[in-house]
Design a protein around this motif. Structure first.
Motif, PDB file in Angstrom:
ATOM      1  N   PRO A 237      93.622 -66.627  -2.296  1.00  0.00           N
ATOM      2  CA  PRO A 237      93.175 -65.560  -2.674  1.00  0.00           C
ATOM      3  C   PRO A 237      92.842 -65.332  -4.123  1.00  0.00           C
ATOM      4  CG  PRO A 237      95.434 -65.320  -2.537  1.00  0.00           C
ATOM      5  CD  PRO A 237      95.147 -66.636  -2.211  1.00  0.00           C
ATOM      6  N   ASP A 238      91.878 -64.315  -4.583  1.00  0.00           N
ATOM      7  CA  ASP A 238      91.616 -64.136  -5.789  1.00  0.00           C
ATOM      8  C   ASP A 238      92.323 -62.909  -6.363  1.00  0.00           C
ATOM      9  OD1 ASP A 238      90.254 -63.627  -8.223  1.00  0.00           O
ATOM     10  OD2 ASP A 238      88.263 -62.977  -7.533  1.00  0.00           O
ATOM     11  N   PRO A 239      93.229 -63.343  -7.308  1.00  0.00           N
ATOM     12  CA  PRO A 239      94.391 -62.449  -7.719  1.00  0.00           C
ATOM     13  C   PRO A 239      93.703 -61.331  -8.757  1.00  0.00           C
ATOM     14  CG  PRO A 239      94.221 -64.512  -9.253  1.00  0.00           C
ATOM     15  CD  PRO A 239      93.364 -64.891  -7.942  1.00  0.00           C
ATOM     16  N   GLN A 240      92.419 -61.293  -8.943  1.00  0.00           N
ATOM     17  CA  GLN A 240      91.786 -60.383 -10.162  1.00  0.00           C
ATOM     18  C   GLN A 240      90.664 -59.486  -8.864  1.00  0.00           C
ATOM     19  OE1 GLN A 240      89.780 -62.581 -12.870  1.00  0.00           O
ATOM     20  NE2 GLN A 240      91.399 -62.745 -14.007  1.00  0.00           N
ATOM     21  N   ALA A 241      90.964 -59.912  -7.711  1.00  0.00           N
ATOM     22  CA  ALA A 241      89.862 -59.100  -6.756  1.00  0.00           C
ATOM     23  C   ALA A 241      90.567 -57.604  -6.494  1.00  0.00           C
ATOM     24  CB  ALA A 241      89.731 -59.851  -5.366  1.00  0.00           C
ATOM     25  N   ALA A 242      89.563 -56.766  -6.386  1.00  0.00           N
ATOM     26  CA  ALA A 242      89.835 -55.552  -6.111  1.00  0.00           C
ATOM     27  C   ALA A 242      89.747 -55.287  -4.716  1.00  0.00           C
ATOM     28  CB  ALA A 242      89.092 -54.350  -6.806  1.00  0.00           C
ATOM     29  N   PRO A 243      90.346 -54.299  -4.057  1.00  0.00           N
ATOM     30  CA  PRO A 243      90.426 -53.677  -2.678  1.00  0.00           C
ATOM     31  C   PRO A 243      89.012 -53.654  -2.312  1.00  0.00           C
ATOM     32  CG  PRO A 243      92.116 -52.686  -3.373  1.00  0.00           C
ATOM     33  CD  PRO A 243      91.629 -53.468  -4.792  1.00  0.00           C
ATOM     34  N   PRO A 244      88.313 -53.982  -1.265  1.00  0.00           N
ATOM     35  CA  PRO A 244      86.726 -53.796  -0.938  1.00  0.00           C
ATOM     36  C   PRO A 244      86.464 -52.094  -0.886  1.00  0.00           C
ATOM     37  CG  PRO A 244      88.018 -54.516   0.805  1.00  0.00           C
ATOM     38  CD  PRO A 244      88.838 -54.623  -0.233  1.00  0.00           C
ATOM     39  N   ALA A 245      85.595 -51.823  -1.523  1.00  0.00           N
ATOM     40  CA  ALA A 245      84.954 -50.394  -1.363  1.00  0.00           C
ATOM     41  C   ALA A 245      84.552 -50.122  -0.054  1.00  0.00           C
ATOM     42  CB  ALA A 245      83.972 -50.124  -2.524  1.00  0.00           C
ATOM     43  N   ALA A 246      84.794 -48.889   0.487  1.00  0.00           N
ATOM     44  CA  ALA A 246      84.308 -48.438   1.775  1.00  0.00           C
ATOM     45  C   ALA A 246      82.578 -48.538   1.708  1.00  0.00           C
ATOM     46  CB  ALA A 246      84.806 -47.395   2.145  1.00  0.00           C
ATOM     47  N   PRO A 247      81.987 -49.220   2.494  1.00  0.00           N
ATOM     48  CA  PRO A 247      80.482 -49.093   2.636  1.00  0.00           C
ATOM     49  C   PRO A 247      80.169 -47.801   3.560  1.00  0.00           C
ATOM     50  CG  PRO A 247      81.369 -50.676   4.303  1.00  0.00           C
ATOM     51  CD  PRO A 247      82.441 -50.333   3.807  1.00  0.00           C
ATOM     52  N   SER A 248      78.895 -47.696   3.322  1.00  0.00           N
ATOM     53  CA  SER A 248      78.171 -46.568   3.920  1.00  0.00           C
ATOM     54  C   SER A 248      77.867 -47.244   5.437  1.00  0.00           C
ATOM     55  CB  SER A 248      76.919 -46.219   3.574  1.00  0.00           C
ATOM     56  OG  SER A 248      76.178 -45.446   4.315  1.00  0.00           O
ATOM     57  N   LEU A 249      78.169 -46.526   6.682  1.00  0.00           N
ATOM     58  CA  LEU A 249      78.151 -47.226   7.852  1.00  0.00           C
ATOM     59  C   LEU A 249      77.147 -46.619   8.529  1.00  0.00           C
ATOM     60  CD1 LEU A 249      78.904 -49.373  10.056  1.00  0.00           C
ATOM     61  CD2 LEU A 249      80.659 -47.475  10.872  1.00  0.00           C
ATOM     62  N   LEU A 250      76.059 -47.081   8.977  1.00  0.00           N
ATOM     63  CA  LEU A 250      74.761 -46.663   9.751  1.00  0.00           C
ATOM     64  C   LEU A 250      74.776 -47.260  11.234  1.00  0.00           C
ATOM     65  CD1 LEU A 250      71.906 -46.965   7.008  1.00  0.00           C
ATOM     66  CD2 LEU A 250      73.602 -44.975   7.493  1.00  0.00           C
ATOM     67  N   ARG A 251      74.185 -46.455  12.035  1.00  0.00           N
ATOM     68  CA  ARG A 251      74.282 -46.777  13.421  1.00  0.00           C
ATOM     69  C   ARG A 251      72.413 -46.507  13.905  1.00  0.00           C
ATOM     70  NH1 ARG A 251      74.113 -43.251  17.828  1.00  0.00           N
ATOM     71  NH2 ARG A 251      74.981 -41.636  16.597  1.00  0.00           N
ATOM     72  N   LEU A 252      72.215 -47.758  14.406  1.00  0.00           N
ATOM     73  CA  LEU A 252      70.858 -47.826  14.847  1.00  0.00           C
ATOM     74  C   LEU A 252      70.800 -46.825  16.227  1.00  0.00           C
ATOM     75  CD1 LEU A 252      69.916 -51.627  14.690  1.00  0.00           C
ATOM     76  CD2 LEU A 252      69.360 -49.830  13.132  1.00  0.00           C
ATOM     77  N   VAL A 253      69.536 -45.967  16.154  1.00  0.00           N
ATOM     78  CA  VAL A 253      69.413 -45.097  17.360  1.00  0.00           C
ATOM     79  C   VAL A 253      68.137 -45.124  17.919  1.00  0.00           C
ATOM     80  CG1 VAL A 253      70.935 -43.352  16.301  1.00  0.00           C
ATOM     81  CG2 VAL A 253      68.757 -43.116  15.553  1.00  0.00           C
ATOM     82  N   SER A 254      67.187 -45.752  17.105  1.00  0.00           N
ATOM     83  CA  SER A 254      65.872 -45.920  18.026  1.00  0.00           C
ATOM     84  C   SER A 254      65.175 -47.147  17.315  1.00  0.00           C
ATOM     85  CB  SER A 254      65.117 -44.613  17.958  1.00  0.00           C
ATOM     86  OG  SER A 254      64.750 -44.412  16.618  1.00  0.00           O
ATOM     87  N   VAL A 255      63.976 -47.406  17.884  1.00  0.00           N
ATOM     88  CA  VAL A 255      63.083 -48.581  17.444  1.00  0.00           C
ATOM     89  C   VAL A 255      61.952 -48.086  17.723  1.00  0.00           C
ATOM     90  CG1 VAL A 255      63.107 -49.941  19.533  1.00  0.00           C
ATOM     91  CG2 VAL A 255      62.217 -51.104  17.662  1.00  0.00           C
TER      92      VAL A 255
END
Length: 329
Positions: A237-255
């Motif tokens: 592990p990287d001892p200096q790594a911060a917890p991952p930030a929550a990304p924006s989650l998108l859902r595909l709905v059409s093409v």
């Protein structure tokens, strides 16, 4: 087009003496997407020099999954390698160059449980990850490892994650067929590396590292490989790594398909450009305007799309939290 003597699939394999997860990393599935290749080559050099040490499990990396497409400097060799990604039927020769590649890669994937597939895209935009379906027992893509897949996407560190690819691919087929559900043969063309991985009991994430020519994209690919290895406990592990930030989650709905060569966007769109309900997106050859039917985001706009193929995808915000298992699962 027959394979050339120079077209050798280069495969780097590492196995720690302690058992653990089995991770496969692919680059260059499309020949004009070079960032994954660069990221893999860098990790190979670090492992070979002893700068990284595999602590447990097995790691397999393929820097250029489609040598013909890479040699030609284009997306495809004879066809899109990230479609029809299934081995040839027993007793039948592969139908094309990409079929030969698939017949080599599928047995490799069968021996792994996690896949990271590194890509880039044509339009401008930020890096993002793509995940598959939520856990389900349906017929399109049954799945039971959505939380693990979401955790992998979360730790790759992109500002956005997109879900819902195969559902929208199937919907697009039905749309082109006048509302008739797509048959299995047509749906099979939507199968890529991750769909195959899920069908074998594993899970996988596609990382779109940025625009093809983005100088930062190889670094995104390199960081992602290390992040996956750390998440799986395969390197220290990287001892200096911060917890991952929550990304924006998108859902595909059409093409939306381009129907005519004269169909044009109203402006140059980038992936994840926001659009408001009723906002014009494009103008058809007959002068009709294609508008957003709700608030959302443009994904994969392709101003050079051939008539009858995908012009752009549309996504909306999703309520899913990748840091937690879905309710009821």
């Amino acid at each position: 087009m027959s394979p050339q003597p120079a077209d050798t699939l280069r495969i780097h394999g590492y196995a720690a003496l302690q058992s653990g997860p089995r991770l496969m990393v692919l680059g260059g599935v499309h020949g004009d997407e070079t960032c994954g290749t660069a990221g893999i080559e860098r990790v190979v050099a670090e492992l070979d020099a002893g700068l990284l040490q595999l602590l447990r499990g097995q790691l397999t990396m393929v820097p250029v999954a489609n040598p013909l497409a890479r040699r030609l400097g284009r997306r495809e060799g004879e066809r899109n390698l990230n479609r029809l990604f299934r081995p040839s039927r027993p007793g039948l020769d592969p139908a094309d160059y990409e079929g030969r590649i698939t017949d080599l890669l599928c047995p490799l994937l069968d021996r792994h449980e996690v896949l990271l597939d590194l890509h880039s895209f044509q339009s401008a935009g930020e890096a993002f990850a793509m995940i598959g379906p939520r856990d389900n027992t349906g017929t399109l893509e049954p799945f039971a490892r959505a939380f693990e897949e979401g955790q992998l996407a979360l730790h790759l560190g992109t500002p956005r994650v997109v879900e819902g690819w195969l559902d929208i691919y199937a919907a697009g087929l039905a749309q082109r067929a006048g509302g008739q559900p797509a048959d299995d043969a047509a749906l099979a063309f939507g199968w890529g590396t991750n769909e195959y991985m899920r069908s074998r009991g594993g899970y996988g994430v596609t990382l779109e590292c940025g625009q093809h020519e983005d100088p930062a994209a190889p670094e995104v690919a390199h960081r992602a490989i290390l992040a996956a290895l750390r998440l799986l406990g395969m390197i220290a592990p990287d001892p200096q790594a911060a917890p991952p930030a929550a990304p924006s989650l998108l859902r595909l709905v059409s093409v939306t398909d381009r129907l005519d060569e004269e169909d044009q966007f109203v402006r140059e769109w980038a992936t994840f450009d926001p659009v408001a309900k009723g906002e014009p997106i494009g103008v058809r050859a007959d002068g009709s305007v294609v508008q957003a039917d709700r608030d959302g985001f443009i994904v994969f706009p392709n101003s050079a799309a051939l008539p009858g193929t995908e012009w752009f995808y549309f996504a909306v915000e999703s309520e899913r939290d990748l840091s937690r298992p879905l309710p009821g699962v």
